[in-house]
Design a protein around this motif. Sequence first.
Motif, PDB file in Angstrom:
ATOM      1  N   UNK A 125       0.824  -1.200   0.000  1.00  0.00           N
ATOM      2  CA  UNK A 125       0.000   0.000   0.000  1.00  0.00           C
ATOM      3  C   UNK A 125       0.865   1.260   0.000  1.00  0.00           C
ATOM      4  N   UNK A 126       1.917   1.233   0.818  1.00  0.00           N
ATOM      5  CA  UNK A 126       2.812   2.388   0.900  1.00  0.00           C
ATOM      6  C   UNK A 126       3.487   2.652  -0.445  1.00  0.00           C
ATOM      7  N   UNK A 165       1.042   4.151  -2.831  1.00  0.00           N
ATOM      8  CA  UNK A 165       0.853   5.566  -2.503  1.00  0.00           C
ATOM      9  C   UNK A 165       1.988   6.400  -3.094  1.00  0.00           C
ATOM     10  N   UNK A 166       3.217   5.934  -2.912  1.00  0.00           N
ATOM     11  CA  UNK A 166       4.381   6.678  -3.408  1.00  0.00           C
ATOM     12  C   UNK A 166       4.367   6.785  -4.935  1.00  0.00           C
ATOM     13  N   UNK A 184       1.768   6.665  -6.869  1.00  0.00           N
ATOM     14  CA  UNK A 184       0.687   7.576  -7.244  1.00  0.00           C
ATOM     15  C   UNK A 184       1.094   9.024  -6.980  1.00  0.00           C
ATOM     16  N   UNK A 185       1.754   9.243  -5.841  1.00  0.00           N
ATOM     17  CA  UNK A 185       2.183  10.598  -5.495  1.00  0.00           C
ATOM     18  C   UNK A 185       3.158  11.149  -6.540  1.00  0.00           C
ATOM     19  N   UNK A 240       8.724   7.810   3.011  1.00  0.00           N
ATOM     20  CA  UNK A 240       7.304   7.675   3.363  1.00  0.00           C
ATOM     21  C   UNK A 240       6.824   8.774   4.307  1.00  0.00           C
ATOM     22  N   UNK A 292       5.175  11.661   3.858  1.00  0.00           N
ATOM     23  CA  UNK A 292       3.787  12.097   3.672  1.00  0.00           C
ATOM     24  C   UNK A 292       2.816  10.953   3.983  1.00  0.00           C
ATOM     25  N   UNK A 293       3.166   9.777   3.523  1.00  0.00           N
ATOM     26  CA  UNK A 293       2.309   8.601   3.761  1.00  0.00           C
ATOM     27  C   UNK A 293       2.094   8.381   5.254  1.00  0.00           C
ATOM     28  N   UNK A 296      -7.319   9.718   1.323  1.00  0.00           N
ATOM     29  CA  UNK A 296      -5.992   9.651   0.720  1.00  0.00           C
ATOM     30  C   UNK A 296      -6.076  10.051  -0.758  1.00  0.00           C
ATOM     31  N   UNK A 347      -4.593  13.520  -2.886  1.00  0.00           N
ATOM     32  CA  UNK A 347      -3.955  13.611  -4.204  1.00  0.00           C
ATOM     33  C   UNK A 347      -4.647  14.691  -5.043  1.00  0.00           C
ATOM     34  N   UNK A 394      -3.693  18.128  -3.909  1.00  0.00           N
ATOM     35  CA  UNK A 394      -2.334  18.586  -4.219  1.00  0.00           C
ATOM     36  C   UNK A 394      -2.380  19.230  -5.600  1.00  0.00           C
ATOM     37  N   UNK A 413       8.314  15.937   0.073  1.00  0.00           N
ATOM     38  CA  UNK A 413       7.138  15.394   0.754  1.00  0.00           C
ATOM     39  C   UNK A 413       6.815  16.186   2.027  1.00  0.00           C
TER      40      UNK A 413
END
Lengths: 81, 221
Positions: free
Chosen positions: A45-46, A49-50, A52-53, B120, B122-123, B136, B140, B143, B199
Amino acid sequence: MTDYQHKPDCSRTVHELHTFLDREITDESRLRIQAHLDECPPCGHAFDFEAELRHVIADRLRTEVPASLAERIRAAIENAG
Amino acid sequence: MAGAELHRTAPDRVGPCGSPPTRRGSYPECVADQASFVEDTQPFVGPLFGTAVRLTNNRSDAEDLVQETYLKAYRAYDSFQEGTNLRAWLFRILTNTHINRYRSASRRPQEAELDDVDNLYLYRRVGDEGISQSAEDDLMDRLTEPAVSEAVAGLPEHYRLPVLLADVEGFAYKEIAEILDVPIGTVMSRLHRGRNALQKALYDVAVDRGLLGNGTTATRP
Ligand SMILES: [Zn+2]
């Protein structure tokens, strides 16, 4: 709080986040990380997320180019030539 | 040069020299020639301008910077080493030109080191805020271009540049090392710190803009 990095493998995997997403990593490491992501939902999941970011950041930084710029450059080069 | 030729649409394909095939040069020889300069370099106006905007934070200055880059590249094109990467070569001229333009009056400022922030960032902060998967996704969406621009603009330049080259332009570490004339290890450490700092900056901007913080009450399942 999610429980990633509770295992040594998680810590090592997260440490290699950037080189993995950059594809600047050996095949061996890539397969090891991919295998971990497949079996460890928090890390998976992490990483999602990265990824996608990064996509979002690159998308936001896309810049509209002035229509006149290419012509301006051509003219400058012709004058210089 | 004939105007009609100058206006020809550049081919999409990029050859092994990092440039589109020219009228004259076959791929193996790839002769750099001023006559084909405009055509060869045309596809890179947009990417160079995009990076120039992030370097100068000003569209007018960015146009000047790109034009100066092209003039320098044109004059040096005969010495362009074939078999090397035209796109990276142009970006190298752009960054050097920027550094010379904006730093020639004063000595190169001290390159401040950023605090080391873990991966990680921001996560984890989003997790700490206890927001849901849908929140979440909302993050996005929130942003926005101004928020991301503000965060990027706040990065010290020696971190901002590698991040832009890698994450927006998609250059490989080796190419970034050539563009910035630093060892690959330096590229990797700057990318690592720069991305994590970005981040942190994104988080701070998101909080400032009320996108994260007090208003978010949902919990991650
Ligand atoms: Zn894990």
